[in-house]
Design a protein around this motif. Structure first.
Motif, short mmCIF file in Angstrom:
data_model
loop_
_atom_site.label_atom_id
_atom_site.label_comp_id
_atom_site.label_asym_id
_atom_site.label_seq_id
_atom_site.Cartn_x
_atom_site.Cartn_y
_atom_site.Cartn_z
N SER A 1 0.82 -1.22 0.00
CA SER A 1 0.00 0.00 0.00
C SER A 1 0.85 1.27 0.00
CB SER A 1 -0.93 0.00 1.22
OG SER A 1 -0.17 0.08 2.42
N ILE A 2 2.18 1.13 -0.10
CA ILE A 2 3.08 2.28 0.02
C ILE A 2 3.53 2.75 -1.36
CG2 ILE A 2 5.28 3.09 0.93
CD1 ILE A 2 5.00 1.06 3.18
N ASP A 3 3.34 4.02 -1.64
CA ASP A 3 3.80 4.62 -2.90
C ASP A 3 5.30 4.86 -2.81
OD1 ASP A 3 4.32 6.12 -5.15
OD2 ASP A 3 2.74 7.59 -4.81
N GLN A 4 6.05 4.20 -3.68
CA GLN A 4 7.51 4.30 -3.66
C GLN A 4 8.05 5.26 -4.72
OE1 GLN A 4 9.50 0.45 -3.52
NE2 GLN A 4 7.70 -0.51 -2.61
N THR A 5 7.18 6.01 -5.35
CA THR A 5 7.61 6.83 -6.49
C THR A 5 7.70 8.32 -6.20
OG1 THR A 5 5.33 6.97 -7.30
CG2 THR A 5 6.68 5.14 -8.11
N HIS A 6 6.81 8.86 -5.36
CA HIS A 6 6.79 10.32 -5.22
C HIS A 6 7.90 10.80 -4.28
CE1 HIS A 6 4.38 9.75 -1.47
NE2 HIS A 6 4.88 10.92 -1.15
#
Length: 557
Positions: free
Chosen positions: A227-232
């Protein structure tokens, strides 16, 4: 609340705190933050494995929480009017451990994860009630061994111990079946076509079978990171979830920063492996390192910190934003970075010692390791506080603890209260000027030889367990020349950075580095990884929180 249908075997008598019933006014405050939806009897609101499950507040009707299994489900608990779903995993958005289903038609208030986090952060009264319930529910699940995974292992397997520690340090409830002791284990092995040689095996949600999995494979199977966004681009990435890293996360996230913590496997660092810390402010009866780290871990999640279980392999520092590269190849950008990777206990120079890692040689003394040596003799190597805490803890359940130190005694490296306790414990034998010179065994450690470096006398003993807690080496090899290190490999910060260090690093600013800032602007180091740090939990927590004040300054530049 009626216990007629409650299935979880509770170990606590605080039912009203674990499953509180809210007042109409409290229910109204929750309803104002979410939306009301109807439910039909038999309707599944979310299933086991559902990522970032919503939070439900029951207005009318009834919900049941069940663990799906074959051939029948296992009832975990039920919720009636005025009660709410959720536990610690709800804070982080990790996949649901269970299935939630309506048993009676009615209405619920639904909040998504962000709405629920906003509730616990801004409503003091409800925040306290929800957080206490979430934490106590997870404690009960762990104590009862009720979760979505089954570990099949062996007492004599180093990898079984590793997996147990990984699950424990990450607060993950699981069921355990021992190959040598559980009579039903063969039926399970046959059902999943598992051979004894493939042990340890982890069965996720009754479907996925992992044979001797690595920690990252376990984290991926359990959905720790999904569930963790690793891109921003993050305001702050903290590398390491020991006391200093978690303190930075709590203070940073609570002050509005977008924070991510990267942890290789075991939150808590070296402190997390400590059996009991008695000189940490505010805990007069002491607290285990695992409990302290666990509370900080939940506290960081409460304020919205994303905690990614992954290994950082490189810091890309030649442009901004900085980038942290993971072992998976993923690259996570950040405006500022706090390095809190700590240090690892140094291995004694004894041939073959590493062969018995996890099979008689341990680098932490928690309840998991203590279970393995109940009623036996053990050795603790080291003369610092961690070694002293381990010796006292192990003396409670073992026949004898041999403390081996290279120096004349403990006075130079250990707190006085621990020295006195060791002196007054009849089953602890202090052996000064003594080092391990040989180990032997088959699949497990069986014999140990030690030598007095004054008399040169050597003794051999049938001892199966060694706890190593000696000096530590910093975890800085992954930095790959990005920042200045001292001659022992620790990170140099603040006033310890010479003009030559700054010149070599190409320091681009007119100002000097802030306290705790490295030779790279906006990159800080805290805790045991930092050169000149005081090796105490309180100092690490202080450094982690202090660093955030300078992070704010850098972000404003």
């Amino acid at each position: 609340m009626s216990n007629a249908r409650r299935g979880l075997p509770l170990t606590s008598s605080s039912i009203e705190k674990i499953f509180p019933k809210l007042t109409p006014a409290q229910v109204s405050r929750i309803a104002a933050r979410g939306h009301i939806r109807s439910m039909e009897g038999g309707e599944v609101l979310y299933d086991q494995g559902y990522s970032a499950p919503p939070f439900f507040m029951v207005i009318s009707g009834e919900l049941e929480v069940v663990r799906p299994s074959v051939p029948v489900e296992t009832l975990v608990t039920t919720y009636e009017s005025g009660q709410f779903t959720g536990e610690v995993g709800t804070l982080s958005g990790r996949p649901s451990l269970f299935r939630v289903r309506a048993t009676k038609p009615g209405k619920v208030v639904e909040l998504n994860r962000q709405q629920m986090l906003a509730l616990v952060q801004t409503d003091a009264e409800l925040g306290q009630i929800l957080m206490r319930a979430f934490i106590l529910r997870r404690v009960e699940l762990i104590a009862a061994g009720v979760g979505d995974i089954v570990l099949v292992g062996s007492t004599y397997s180093a990898n079984t111990l590793r997996i147990k520690e990984f699950l424990m340090r990450n607060g993950q409830p699981y069921s355990y079946m021992d190959l040598e002791r559980n009579q039903d284990v063969q039926n399970l092995l046959d059902n999943f076509q598992i051979s004894a040689g493939e042990i340890p095996v982890l069965i996720c949600r009754g479907q996925i079978v992992l044979r001797n999995p690595g920690n990252q494979e376990i984290a991926d199977c359990l959905g720790f990171n999904e569930s963790i966004d690793q891109t921003h681009v993050r305001d702050l990435i903290i590398i390491g979830a020991g006391p200093s890293g978690l303190a930075a996360a709590v203070y940073g996230a609570s002050e509005g920063l977008d924070v991510m913590v990267l942890e290789t496997s075991s939150p808590g660092g070296q402190a997390g492996s400590s059996s009991r810390i008695e000189n940490y402010l505010g805990f007069p009866t002491g607290i285990s390192g695992q409990d302290l780290a666990g509370r900080a871990y939940v506290q960081a999640q409460k304020f919205g910190t994303d905690i990614l279980i992954a290994k950082a392999t490189r810091l890309i520092c030649d442009s901004k934003p900085y980038v942290v590269e993971l072992v998976s190849g993923a690259r996570i950008p950040a405006r500022t970075i706090v390095i809190a990777t700590g240090a690892e206990y140094r291995r004694p120079p004894c041939k073959n010692l590493s062969r018995f890692d996890g099979a008689g040689v341990y680098y932490g003394a928690t309840f998991v390791e203590a279970q393995l040596c109940d009623g036996e003799e053990v050795i603790v190597v080291g003369g610092g506080n961690s070694a002293g805490q381990a010796a006292v803890f192990l003396a409670e359940t073992t026949n004898r603890v041999h403390m081996l130190v290279r120096s004349a005694g403990l006075a130079e490296s250990m707190s006085r209260y621990l020295i006195r306790r060791i002196e007054e414990t009849a089953t602890i034998v202090l052996r000064p000027y003594t080092e391990i010179v040989g180990v032997e065994g088959g699949d497990h450690l069986e014999f140990v030889r030690w030598q007095n470096n004054q008399t040169r006398q050597t003794e051999e003993h049938k001892i199966r367990h060694i706890f190593v807690m000696t000096g530590a080496d910093p975890n800085t090899s992954w930095l790959d020349g990005c920042i200045a290190l001292d001659d022992k490999g620790f990170v140099k910060t603040g006033l310890d950075l010479s003009s030559d260090n700054l010149s070599a690093a190409g320091w681009p600013l007119t100002r000097q580095p802030y306290l705790l800032e490295t030779s790279l602007p906006g990159v800080f180091a805290v805790g045991d990884v930092r050169g000149g740090s005081i090796k105490r939990v309180a100092s690490a927590v202080g450094e982690g929180s202090t660093a955030i004040s300078f992070v704010h300054k850098v972000l404003q530049e």
